[in-house]
Design an enzyme around this catalytic site. Sequence first.
Site, PDB file in Angstrom:
ATOM      1  N   GLU A 252      -7.126   4.591   7.559  1.00 50.86           N
ATOM      2  CA  GLU A 252      -6.928   6.019   7.238  1.00 50.86           C
ATOM      3  C   GLU A 252      -8.145   6.588   6.520  1.00 50.86           C
ATOM      4  O   GLU A 252      -8.490   7.763   6.704  1.00 50.86           O
ATOM      5  CB  GLU A 252      -5.634   6.196   6.411  1.00 50.86           C
TER       6      GLU A 252
ATOM      7  N   HIS B  93      -9.664   0.861   4.680  1.00 52.15           N
ATOM      8  CA  HIS B  93      -8.403   1.139   5.372  1.00 52.15           C
ATOM      9  C   HIS B  93      -8.666   2.127   6.511  1.00 52.15           C
ATOM     10  O   HIS B  93      -9.473   3.054   6.374  1.00 52.15           O
ATOM     11  CB  HIS B  93      -7.368   1.704   4.391  1.00 52.15           C
TER      12      HIS B  93
ATOM     13  N   GLY C 222       2.067   2.363  10.723  1.00 52.57           N
ATOM     14  CA  GLY C 222       2.979   3.489  10.565  1.00 52.57           C
ATOM     15  C   GLY C 222       3.629   3.948  11.863  1.00 52.57           C
ATOM     16  O   GLY C 222       4.238   5.002  11.926  1.00 52.57           O
TER      17      GLY C 222
ATOM     18  N   GLY D 253       2.790  -1.068   4.309  1.00 53.09           N
ATOM     19  CA  GLY D 253       2.877   0.346   3.977  1.00 53.09           C
ATOM     20  C   GLY D 253       4.326   0.753   3.761  1.00 53.09           C
ATOM     21  O   GLY D 253       4.901   0.585   2.688  1.00 53.09           O
TER      22      GLY D 253
ATOM     23  N   ASN E 187       0.876  -1.179   0.000  1.00 54.23           N
ATOM     24  CA  ASN E 187       0.000   0.000   0.000  1.00 54.23           C
ATOM     25  C   ASN E 187       0.911   1.226   0.000  1.00 54.23           C
ATOM     26  O   ASN E 187       1.452   1.599   1.026  1.00 54.23           O
ATOM     27  CB  ASN E 187      -0.883  -0.039   1.260  1.00 54.23           C
TER      28      ASN E 187
HETATM   29  P1  PGA Z   1       2.629   0.325   7.652  1.00 52.72           P
HETATM   30  O1  PGA Z   1       1.189   0.506   6.951  1.00 52.72           O
HETATM   31  O2  PGA Z   1       3.213  -0.954   7.128  1.00 52.72           O
HETATM   32  O3  PGA Z   1       3.413   1.529   7.222  1.00 52.72           O
HETATM   33  O4  PGA Z   1       2.383   0.268   9.124  1.00 52.72           O
HETATM   34  C1  PGA Z   1       0.348  -0.588   6.722  1.00 52.72           C
HETATM   35  C2  PGA Z   1      -0.947  -0.123   6.104  1.00 52.72           C
HETATM   36  O5  PGA Z   1      -1.452   0.945   6.460  1.00 52.72           O
HETATM   37  O6  PGA Z   1      -1.525  -0.805   5.236  1.00 52.72           O
END
Ligand code: PGA
Length: 264
Positions: free
Chosen positions: A107, A105, A183, A244, A13
């Site tokens: 977000e 997701h 994240g 991510g 992603n």
């Molecule tokens: P991350 O994000 O690997 O940066 O924690 C994963 C995601 O949001 O799909």
Amino acid sequence: MSKKSRLKIVAGNWKMNLHSNEALELVTGISNYLENNDLPDNCQAIVCPPSPYLFLVANSISEELDNKLSVGAQNCYTKASGAYTGEISPEMIQDIGCLYVLIGHSERRKYFGESHEFLAQKVNKALEVDLIPIFCCGEPLEIREAGTHVDYVSTQLKESLFHLDVDNFNRIILAYEPVWAIGTGKTASPEQAQEMHAAIREMLATQYGKETADSVTILYGGSCKPANAEELFSQPDVDGGLIGGASLKADSFTKLIEILNEVG
Ligand code: PGA
């Protein structure tokens, strides 16, 4: 169906990152790896670039990699076309050669207020045009601390997916992504990931029967990277990852594919 025969996936992603030349460089690096390394039939990679680069990235993948590397969108709208400024439809995503779309997701839920019901409409619309939803679920920190994370995820699945009949549900891929791990560099422990993945399979068994529960691919997401992927991917109910940060460099992303292939 055992873990061995389920579809195993590493999906990147890219979120709102990279410029077009970097996107091309990244997908070329991944393609090179896949051209030179055999993967078992049930193992594949997906990249989800920002929407302006979907066409470019999808077009750059050679036909020989069709079964190994696919493209997904990070979002879609609930309509086929019309006066919806700024939105992209599942039809358009499908039209430019994408096979997948991320839906739900955290977000999108958090920054864009996407409700269970809206996500259910997106799922329906995506399935209608044969796009495969990668449906994300997962609890925020306060829910994890309160110990109600399984109920929380159960509600997310019930409200946005459990209206589907079994045939349609069988086309879905799930991604469990604890919000507190996305994240943040703070990954779920392998035990925490396995506990939730097993709980999700139980929910699916109750709703759709054991065969479906055993065959659905469930990815883990949240600060997954080469250093912690082996212990996560080797859990019995974890079928790969939605990645991510570590998906933005070809070497770390392809390392994750290699790890999944070895231990998944
Ligand atoms: P991350 O994000 O690997 O940066 O924690 C994963 C995601 O949001 O799909």
